[in-house]
Design a protein around this motif. Structure first.
Motif, short mmCIF file in Angstrom:
data_model
loop_
_atom_site.label_atom_id
_atom_site.label_comp_id
_atom_site.label_asym_id
_atom_site.label_seq_id
_atom_site.Cartn_x
_atom_site.Cartn_y
_atom_site.Cartn_z
N SER A 138 0.81 -1.22 0.00
CA SER A 138 0.00 0.00 0.00
C SER A 138 0.84 1.27 0.00
N ARG A 139 2.06 1.15 0.51
CA ARG A 139 2.98 2.29 0.57
C ARG A 139 4.37 1.82 0.15
N PRO A 140 5.25 2.73 -0.15
CA PRO A 140 6.63 2.31 -0.45
C PRO A 140 7.24 1.56 0.74
N PRO A 141 8.10 0.59 0.48
CA PRO A 141 8.70 -0.21 1.57
C PRO A 141 9.44 0.64 2.60
N SER A 142 9.94 1.78 2.20
CA SER A 142 10.65 2.66 3.15
C SER A 142 9.69 3.33 4.13
#
Length: 171
Positions: free
Chosen positions: A68-72
């Motif tokens: 859902s979001r960047p891995p960072s």
């Protein structure tokens, strides 16, 4: 002993694998095969992660799951919160108040709260991106699995030999 559940361990493994291919749709069956996990377990974990907003699902013949979001921007603490049945805490009283009859008179509770906070901050500081295995060069080796022909053997070697899908789904 401090220990996370098997489902949390598997969920972290699934998300780390997905983070290695950001933006790509992953089927539950494809993840199960790539990681050597049972399909019922992977499906259960993905549904839970979806309920907590860590993955999104797309239906249809070419559907699947994507971060859902960047891995960072996804912390290990969020993964643990999503998959553990109880609030994070090294002791009962550091996870919830009012569960211990000695809580008000405990001489070390404040210390456990401080330790719990330090561990929690450490888990929040580790992003999913930090868990992404390094890709091997031209050999196609993926450090999480080793050479492609050993992928399932190497992954399942990390799992308990007595693990079955029925055992994973027990409370």
């Amino acid at each position: 002993m401090l220990r996370i559940s098997k489902l949390t361990d598997y969920g972290t493994l699934i998300l780390a694998h997905m983070a290695g291919f950001p933006g790509r749709l992953h089927s539950a069956a494809g993840l199960a095969e790539a990681l050597g996990l049972g399909l019922p377990t992977v499906s259960k974990v993905l549904k839970t992660l979806g309920r907590h907003g860590l993955v999104s699902s797309q239906r249809g013949a070419h559907g699947g799951y994507v971060l859902s979001r960047p891995p960072s921007q996804i912390s290990v603490a969020e993964v643990i919160d999503a998959l553990e049945d109880q609030p994070f805490g090294l002791t009962e009283c550091s996870a919830s108040t009012g569960v211990c009859s000695m809580e008000n008179d405990c001489r070390i509770r404040d210390h456990w709260l401080r330790i719990n906070s330090a561990v929690r901050l450490a888990l929040q500081a580790v992003a999913l991106a930090d868990l992404v295995p390094q890709q091997g060069g031209a050999s196609g080796e993926h450090r999480l699995h080793g050479p492609p022909h050993l992928a399932n053997r190497m992954t399942t070697a990390c799992l308990p030999a007595s693990r079955t899908d029925d055992q994973e789904n027990r409370p």
